[in-house]
Design an enzyme around this catalytic site. Sequence first.
Site, mmCIF file in Angstrom:
data_model
loop_
_atom_site.group_PDB
_atom_site.id
_atom_site.type_symbol
_atom_site.label_atom_id
_atom_site.label_comp_id
_atom_site.label_asym_id
_atom_site.label_seq_id
_atom_site.Cartn_x
_atom_site.Cartn_y
_atom_site.Cartn_z
ATOM 1 N N TYR A 23 0.798 -1.227 0.000
ATOM 2 C CA TYR A 23 0.000 0.000 0.000
ATOM 3 C C TYR A 23 0.833 1.281 0.000
ATOM 4 C CZ TYR A 23 -3.576 -3.387 1.215
ATOM 5 O OH TYR A 23 -4.409 -4.474 1.206
ATOM 6 N N ASN A 77 -12.293 4.862 -1.509
ATOM 7 C CA ASN A 77 -11.489 3.658 -1.395
ATOM 8 C C ASN A 77 -12.181 2.835 -0.318
ATOM 9 O OD1 ASN A 77 -9.671 1.638 -0.788
ATOM 10 N ND2 ASN A 77 -7.881 2.945 -1.020
ATOM 11 N N HIS A 83 -14.960 -5.879 -1.504
ATOM 12 C CA HIS A 83 -15.173 -7.268 -1.896
ATOM 13 C C HIS A 83 -16.289 -7.961 -1.122
ATOM 14 C CE1 HIS A 83 -11.198 -6.127 -3.216
ATOM 15 N NE2 HIS A 83 -10.830 -6.020 -1.956
ATOM 16 N N ASP A 90 -25.096 -0.481 -2.490
ATOM 17 C CA ASP A 90 -26.462 0.032 -2.596
ATOM 18 C C ASP A 90 -26.541 1.486 -2.145
ATOM 19 O OD1 ASP A 90 -27.278 -2.417 -3.566
ATOM 20 O OD2 ASP A 90 -28.276 -3.037 -1.705
ATOM 21 N N HIS A 103 -8.229 2.362 -5.607
ATOM 22 C CA HIS A 103 -7.460 1.382 -4.830
ATOM 23 C C HIS A 103 -5.980 1.668 -5.020
ATOM 24 C CE1 HIS A 103 -10.949 -0.979 -3.848
ATOM 25 N NE2 HIS A 103 -11.335 -0.819 -5.092
ATOM 26 N N SER A 105 -3.483 -0.454 -4.438
ATOM 27 C CA SER A 105 -2.878 -1.610 -5.093
ATOM 28 C C SER A 105 -3.757 -2.033 -6.273
ATOM 29 C CB SER A 105 -2.729 -2.775 -4.109
ATOM 30 O OG SER A 105 -3.995 -3.276 -3.726
ATOM 31 N N ARG A 114 -9.968 -10.709 -3.826
ATOM 32 C CA ARG A 114 -9.850 -9.253 -3.951
ATOM 33 C C ARG A 114 -10.143 -8.763 -5.376
ATOM 34 N NH1 ARG A 114 -7.417 -7.220 0.714
ATOM 35 N NH2 ARG A 114 -6.031 -8.711 1.748
#
Length: 145
Positions: A23, A77, A83, A90, A103, A105, A114
């Site tokens: 990260y 993010n 996931h 929603d 993201h 990564s 992921r």
Amino acid sequence: MKTLAILNGPNLDRLGKREPEVYGRATLADIEAALRAEFGGRVQLEFFQSNHEGALIDRINALADAPDPKVAGIVINPGGLTHTSVALRDSLVGSALPVIEVHLSNIHRREAFRQHSYCAGAAVGVIAGLGIEGYFAAVRYFLRS
């Protein structure tokens, strides 16, 4: 002046400490400061981070229900909620606000679990794998739209 909401999900308060090889070494405070330095005169940035799914959903709903002027868009993010959270997806859809998912990564080069994002279907775009530059790209998109 446009207002953008920059939302960050679980464990992003641990940036710079948690798996820096994945990260990066920048902290969330570093990212916020860099975005303010780059865009502060052109857009108002509202930052929010929570490790709790419900708090993020409450924030998105508050942004959607705010009296004019509304925020022009959401940069999110979702962290691990990417996931797992249909509820977060929603809420993003229900907000009727444009969303860009970011993201640090490249989730598509990582573990199989992921590689799927529930939130991506609610977004006008997804930026993954560019490190903190993804946040900058998302803000630039909103400034041009």
